[in-house]
Design a protein around this motif. Structure first.
Motif, PDB file in Angstrom:
ATOM      1  N   UNK A   1      16.676  54.917  32.511  1.00 37.29           N
ATOM      2  CA  UNK A   1      17.545  54.434  31.935  1.00 37.29           C
ATOM      3  C   UNK A   1      18.775  54.462  32.734  1.00 37.29           C
ATOM      4  N   UNK A   2      19.545  52.831  32.386  1.00 29.69           N
ATOM      5  CA  UNK A   2      20.623  51.737  33.271  1.00 29.69           C
ATOM      6  C   UNK A   2      21.710  53.868  32.401  1.00 29.69           C
ATOM      7  N   UNK A   3      21.911  53.990  34.214  1.00 28.38           N
ATOM      8  CA  UNK A   3      23.643  54.887  34.067  1.00 28.38           C
ATOM      9  C   UNK A   3      24.907  53.445  33.583  1.00 28.38           C
ATOM     10  N   UNK A   4      25.076  53.628  32.883  1.00 20.58           N
ATOM     11  CA  UNK A   4      26.637  52.955  32.260  1.00 20.58           C
ATOM     12  C   UNK A   4      27.810  53.500  33.074  1.00 20.58           C
ATOM     13  N   UNK A   5      28.285  52.725  34.105  1.00 18.37           N
ATOM     14  CA  UNK A   5      29.599  53.144  35.008  1.00 18.37           C
ATOM     15  C   UNK A   5      30.173  51.761  34.881  1.00 18.37           C
ATOM     16  N   UNK A   6      31.122  52.430  35.183  1.00 25.28           N
ATOM     17  CA  UNK A   6      32.418  50.987  35.502  1.00 25.28           C
ATOM     18  C   UNK A   6      33.247  51.409  36.744  1.00 25.28           C
ATOM     19  N   UNK A   7      33.608  51.028  37.427  1.00 26.45           N
ATOM     20  CA  UNK A   7      34.441  51.323  38.758  1.00 26.45           C
ATOM     21  C   UNK A   7      35.523  51.019  38.495  1.00 26.45           C
ATOM     22  N   UNK A   8      36.490  51.551  38.790  1.00 28.43           N
ATOM     23  CA  UNK A   8      38.497  51.860  38.861  1.00 28.43           C
ATOM     24  C   UNK A   8      39.110  50.660  40.270  1.00 28.43           C
ATOM     25  N   UNK A   9      39.186  49.863  39.078  1.00 32.64           N
ATOM     26  CA  UNK A   9      39.618  48.422  40.031  1.00 32.64           C
ATOM     27  C   UNK A   9      40.741  48.960  41.040  1.00 32.64           C
ATOM     28  N   UNK A  10      41.499  50.075  40.943  1.00 32.24           N
ATOM     29  CA  UNK A  10      42.197  50.774  41.864  1.00 32.24           C
ATOM     30  C   UNK A  10      41.769  51.131  43.237  1.00 32.24           C
ATOM     31  N   UNK A  11      40.785  51.915  42.943  1.00 36.39           N
ATOM     32  CA  UNK A  11      40.127  53.048  44.032  1.00 36.39           C
ATOM     33  C   UNK A  11      38.622  52.908  44.428  1.00 36.39           C
ATOM     34  N   UNK A  12      38.100  51.349  43.262  1.00 31.61           N
ATOM     35  CA  UNK A  12      36.567  52.023  43.513  1.00 31.61           C
ATOM     36  C   UNK A  12      35.168  53.275  42.928  1.00 31.61           C
ATOM     37  N   UNK A  13      36.584  53.900  41.983  1.00 30.84           N
ATOM     38  CA  UNK A  13      35.312  54.951  42.061  1.00 30.84           C
ATOM     39  C   UNK A  13      34.379  54.938  40.648  1.00 30.84           C
ATOM     40  N   UNK A  14      33.419  55.516  40.835  1.00 37.94           N
ATOM     41  CA  UNK A  14      32.639  55.057  39.604  1.00 37.94           C
ATOM     42  C   UNK A  14      32.722  56.073  38.653  1.00 37.94           C
TER      43      UNK A  14
ATOM     44  N   UNK B   1      43.794  58.338  39.127  1.00 41.60           N
ATOM     45  CA  UNK B   1      44.793  58.060  38.161  1.00 41.60           C
ATOM     46  C   UNK B   1      45.003  56.731  37.372  1.00 41.60           C
ATOM     47  N   UNK B   2      44.385  55.542  37.972  1.00 42.30           N
ATOM     48  CA  UNK B   2      44.566  54.300  37.365  1.00 42.30           C
ATOM     49  C   UNK B   2      43.519  54.813  36.324  1.00 42.30           C
ATOM     50  N   UNK B   3      43.829  53.561  35.634  1.00 46.87           N
ATOM     51  CA  UNK B   3      43.611  53.778  34.097  1.00 46.87           C
ATOM     52  C   UNK B   3      42.998  52.027  34.189  1.00 46.87           C
ATOM     53  N   UNK B   4      43.351  51.773  35.385  1.00 46.56           N
ATOM     54  CA  UNK B   4      42.334  49.851  35.340  1.00 46.56           C
ATOM     55  C   UNK B   4      40.728  49.840  35.420  1.00 46.56           C
ATOM     56  N   UNK B   5      40.063  49.671  34.878  1.00 43.27           N
ATOM     57  CA  UNK B   5      38.904  49.918  34.801  1.00 43.27           C
ATOM     58  C   UNK B   5      37.971  48.485  34.567  1.00 43.27           C
ATOM     59  N   UNK B   6      36.960  47.724  35.714  1.00 44.57           N
ATOM     60  CA  UNK B   6      36.106  46.465  35.534  1.00 44.57           C
ATOM     61  C   UNK B   6      34.268  46.766  35.597  1.00 44.57           C
ATOM     62  N   UNK B   7      33.888  45.825  35.043  1.00 45.29           N
ATOM     63  CA  UNK B   7      32.754  46.265  35.464  1.00 45.29           C
ATOM     64  C   UNK B   7      32.007  45.220  36.156  1.00 45.29           C
ATOM     65  N   UNK B   8      32.470  44.412  36.994  1.00 39.10           N
ATOM     66  CA  UNK B   8      32.128  43.854  38.491  1.00 39.10           C
ATOM     67  C   UNK B   8      32.221  44.445  39.201  1.00 39.10           C
TER      68      UNK B   8
ATOM     69  N   UNK C   1      31.397  46.993  46.651  1.00 43.18           N
ATOM     70  CA  UNK C   1      31.943  45.936  45.830  1.00 43.18           C
ATOM     71  C   UNK C   1      32.630  45.825  44.827  1.00 43.18           C
ATOM     72  N   UNK C   2      33.851  46.336  44.153  1.00 42.05           N
ATOM     73  CA  UNK C   2      34.763  45.721  42.761  1.00 42.05           C
ATOM     74  C   UNK C   2      35.354  44.530  42.415  1.00 42.05           C
ATOM     75  N   UNK C   3      34.624  43.748  42.002  1.00 44.70           N
ATOM     76  CA  UNK C   3      35.429  42.543  41.822  1.00 44.70           C
ATOM     77  C   UNK C   3      35.181  41.529  42.817  1.00 44.70           C
ATOM     78  N   UNK C   4      33.948  41.194  43.648  1.00 38.38           N
ATOM     79  CA  UNK C   4      33.753  40.739  44.482  1.00 38.38           C
ATOM     80  C   UNK C   4      34.991  41.113  45.601  1.00 38.38           C
ATOM     81  N   UNK C   5      35.534  42.456  46.491  1.00 42.89           N
ATOM     82  CA  UNK C   5      36.240  41.794  47.461  1.00 42.89           C
ATOM     83  C   UNK C   5      35.802  43.908  48.392  1.00 42.89           C
ATOM     84  N   UNK C   6      35.702  44.638  49.067  1.00 44.29           N
ATOM     85  CA  UNK C   6      35.003  45.655  49.366  1.00 44.29           C
ATOM     86  C   UNK C   6      36.311  46.796  49.691  1.00 44.29           C
ATOM     87  N   UNK C   7      35.543  48.054  48.396  1.00 46.21           N
ATOM     88  CA  UNK C   7      36.320  48.746  48.286  1.00 46.21           C
ATOM     89  C   UNK C   7      37.315  49.469  49.934  1.00 46.21           C
TER      90      UNK C   7
END
Ligand SMILES: [Zn+2]
Length: 75
Positions: A7-20, A32-39, A67-73
């Motif tokens: 099964x494909x694991x459904x994860x998103x990345x924290x836009x601030x620190x890159x945590x999945x 503690x950030x609340x901004x996440x991206x799927x990219x 990488x998150x949104x194309x930039x290296x964490x």
């Protein structure tokens, strides 16, 4: 013997620190950030006091995107 479907694991990345984190998470457990991206791309597992963490000069540990949104964490 039947194979367990992968099964494909459904994860998103924290836009601030890159945590999945799981898609259901609302707050990043690392920063503690609340901004996440799927990219995001790549997965890096940082263990406490690992040589990799030392090399990256980070005290963070957990599972991070490379990488998150194309930039290296980790620069
Ligand atoms: Zn975070």
């Amino acid at each position: 013997m039947p194979r367990t479907p992968v099964r494909r694991v459904s994860l998103k990345a924290c836009k601030n620190c890159g945590a999945l984190v799981p898609k259901e998470a609302t707050v990043c457990p690392v920063c503690g950030s609340t901004t996440f991206v799927d990219d995001w791309e790549g997965v890096m597992i940082l263990l406490d006091n690992s040589a990799l963490a030392e090399k990256l000069k980070t005290s963070k540990h957990g599972v991070f995107a490379i990488r998150v949104s194309g930039s290296y964490v980790f620069k």
